[in-house]
Design a protein around this motif. Structure first.
Motif, PDB file in Angstrom:
ATOM      1  N   GLY A  79       0.781  -1.224   0.000  1.00 26.19           N
ATOM      2  CA  GLY A  79       0.000   0.000   0.000  1.00 26.19           C
ATOM      3  C   GLY A  79       0.813   1.275   0.000  1.00 26.19           C
ATOM      4  O   GLY A  79       0.294   2.343   0.341  1.00 26.19           O
ATOM      5  N   LYS A  82       0.044   5.872  -2.972  1.00 29.33           N
ATOM      6  CA  LYS A  82      -1.143   6.518  -2.419  1.00 29.33           C
ATOM      7  C   LYS A  82      -2.056   7.062  -3.515  1.00 29.33           C
ATOM      8  O   LYS A  82      -1.620   7.399  -4.611  1.00 29.33           O
ATOM      9  CB  LYS A  82      -0.723   7.643  -1.474  1.00 29.33           C
ATOM     10  N   ARG A  83      -3.342   7.199  -3.165  1.00 28.30           N
ATOM     11  CA  ARG A  83      -4.347   7.671  -4.117  1.00 28.30           C
ATOM     12  C   ARG A  83      -4.782   9.106  -3.836  1.00 28.30           C
ATOM     13  O   ARG A  83      -5.563   9.683  -4.577  1.00 28.30           O
ATOM     14  CB  ARG A  83      -5.562   6.745  -4.079  1.00 28.30           C
ATOM     15  N   LEU A  84      -4.299   9.672  -2.740  1.00 27.23           N
ATOM     16  CA  LEU A  84      -4.607  11.056  -2.399  1.00 27.23           C
ATOM     17  C   LEU A  84      -3.347  11.733  -1.875  1.00 27.23           C
ATOM     18  O   LEU A  84      -2.682  11.217  -0.981  1.00 27.23           O
ATOM     19  CB  LEU A  84      -5.706  11.123  -1.332  1.00 27.23           C
ATOM     20  N   ALA A 170      -4.287   9.665  -8.918  1.00 24.33           N
ATOM     21  CA  ALA A 170      -4.472  10.225  -7.581  1.00 24.33           C
ATOM     22  C   ALA A 170      -5.139  11.598  -7.632  1.00 24.33           C
ATOM     23  O   ALA A 170      -4.977  12.346  -8.591  1.00 24.33           O
ATOM     24  CB  ALA A 170      -3.129  10.334  -6.867  1.00 24.33           C
ATOM     25  N   CYS A 229     -10.942  11.795   1.646  1.00 24.93           N
ATOM     26  CA  CYS A 229     -10.865  10.333   1.664  1.00 24.93           C
ATOM     27  C   CYS A 229     -12.262   9.727   1.591  1.00 24.93           C
ATOM     28  O   CYS A 229     -12.497   8.764   0.845  1.00 24.93           O
ATOM     29  CB  CYS A 229     -10.147   9.854   2.929  1.00 24.93           C
ATOM     30  N   LEU A 232     -13.748  10.165  -1.899  1.00 21.73           N
ATOM     31  CA  LEU A 232     -13.065   9.340  -2.895  1.00 21.73           C
ATOM     32  C   LEU A 232     -13.189   7.849  -2.599  1.00 21.73           C
ATOM     33  O   LEU A 232     -12.725   7.019  -3.379  1.00 21.73           O
ATOM     34  CB  LEU A 232     -11.585   9.734  -2.975  1.00 21.73           C
ATOM     35  N   LEU A 234     -11.736   6.257  -0.078  1.00 17.14           N
ATOM     36  CA  LEU A 234     -10.405   5.770   0.273  1.00 17.14           C
ATOM     37  C   LEU A 234     -10.228   5.689   1.782  1.00 17.14           C
ATOM     38  O   LEU A 234     -10.735   6.540   2.519  1.00 17.14           O
ATOM     39  CB  LEU A 234      -9.327   6.720  -0.278  1.00 17.14           C
ATOM     40  N   SER A 237      -5.271   5.365   5.068  1.00 18.85           N
ATOM     41  CA  SER A 237      -3.983   4.740   4.749  1.00 18.85           C
ATOM     42  C   SER A 237      -3.582   4.938   3.293  1.00 18.85           C
ATOM     43  O   SER A 237      -2.413   4.779   2.938  1.00 18.85           O
ATOM     44  CB  SER A 237      -4.026   3.246   5.068  1.00 18.85           C
ATOM     45  N   ALA A 238      -4.543   5.312   2.434  1.00 19.65           N
ATOM     46  CA  ALA A 238      -4.246   5.515   1.014  1.00 19.65           C
ATOM     47  C   ALA A 238      -3.858   6.952   0.703  1.00 19.65           C
ATOM     48  O   ALA A 238      -3.770   7.338  -0.460  1.00 19.65           O
ATOM     49  CB  ALA A 238      -5.451   5.120   0.170  1.00 19.65           C
ATOM     50  N   SER A 239      -3.598   7.755   1.745  1.00 17.59           N
ATOM     51  CA  SER A 239      -3.260   9.166   1.555  1.00 17.59           C
ATOM     52  C   SER A 239      -1.822   9.445   1.965  1.00 17.59           C
ATOM     53  O   SER A 239      -1.241   8.767   2.805  1.00 17.59           O
ATOM     54  CB  SER A 239      -4.202  10.054   2.373  1.00 17.59           C
TER      55      SER A 239
END
Length: 296
Positions: A79, A82-84, A170, A229, A232, A234, A237-239
């Protein structure tokens, strides 16, 4: 491997023997450490490892580096992309403190900059400090905003950070204790998806010395991270969050990866990850991006 340690240095300053020294330090503590994998030649590399906590790996690496200008990021391998991205603006995405530079046109730069310094180091309340500094600029012509913008420059690596993350899907957001007048322009220049900041009030010709309420402060930055988050779909943890001042600490702590970038002492001491030497592309290397994937 369960974890990864990323070493990042200014271009051309990371050598293989140094990486070997860091790997040996991990092994000496009982880690299972794989051979280094270059992300960018003489600039960034990964050392996958297991059987050692990231905090222990970070401490061991810093001790082995003996103060050399190399940044370390130890984290779980899973992971890490990140997506953000949520980023502070002043002294993070841009090289200056825009309010301080604006104050120069009122002959107040030194006075305002001292208040900024104390606020960013957590010595005084952010909202009160912002109101005080803005009040000092009452009557300043709006032309000073344009003049300040002309002297505002992106931090090295900022455009690459935003461009690369957006190219990989992202959302990239500016979250600034500064003003939308500047964040809108910085967002357009650097390619951010959205921007969030304070509103500086004027009468059409000059500043009124006021800022719209409520103040976009530390809590608002954290709330923006959580809201984005949620919108989106998310997990936190994806930031990845990045900033340099005390008003960034809450969002840095809540993000999946919080990075103190050339930060004030109180922030550098509290943040889990800090980048003191490399440029903002360090945040890409920390996510495992290789040089060939970076959008320039």
């Amino acid at each position: 491997m369960q974890h990864v340690l990323t070493l990042i240095a200014p271009a051309g300053q990371l050598q293989a023997p140094l990486a070997a020294r860091v790997r040996a330090a991990l092994i000496a503590l009982g880690a299972d450490a794989a051979s280094p994998e270059w992300l960018a030649e003489e600039e960034a590399l990964d050392i996958p490892f297991a059987r050692l906590a990231p905090e222990q790996a970070d401490a061991a690496a810093r001790a082995a580096l003996e103060g050399l200008p190399v940044d370390c990021v130890a984290q779980p391998a899973e992971g890490r992309r990140k997506r953000l991205l949520i980023a502070d603006m002043d002294s993070t995405i841009v090289t200056s403190e825009t309010l301080d530079e604006l104050a120069a046109y009122a002959g107040l730069k030194e006075r305002v900059a001292e208040i900024t310094r104390r606020s960013m180091n957590g010595e005084i309340d952010f909202s009160a400090a912002l109101r005080e500094r803005v009040a000092m600029l009452k009557g300043l012509s709006l032309s000073a905003l344009e003049a300040t913008w002309e002297q505002t420059h992106l931090m090295p690596g900022a455009a690459e950070l935003v461009g690369t993350m957006r190219a990989h899907g992202a959302h990239c957001a500016l979250a600034s204790g500064g003003f939308t007048w500047f964040t809108g322009r910085v967002a357009e220049k650097a390619g951010f998806t959205s921007h969030h900041a304070n509103i500086l009030e004027d009468d059409g010709a000059s500043l009124t010395g006021t800022v719209a309420e409520p103040i976009f402060d530390r809590d608002a930055k954290l709330a923006t991270l959580k809201r984005l988050c949620a919108e989106l779909g998310l997990p936190l943890s994806a930031s990845i969050a990045v900033g340099d001042g005390a008003n960034d600490l809450a969002m840095l702590d809540a993000a999946g990866l919080g990075v103190a970038f050339r930060a004030k002492p109180v922030v550098a001491a509290a943040a889990r990850v800090r980048v003191d030497h490399a440029d903002l592309r360090a945040l890409l290397f920390a996510q495992g991006y290789r040089a060939g994937e970076i959008v320039s």
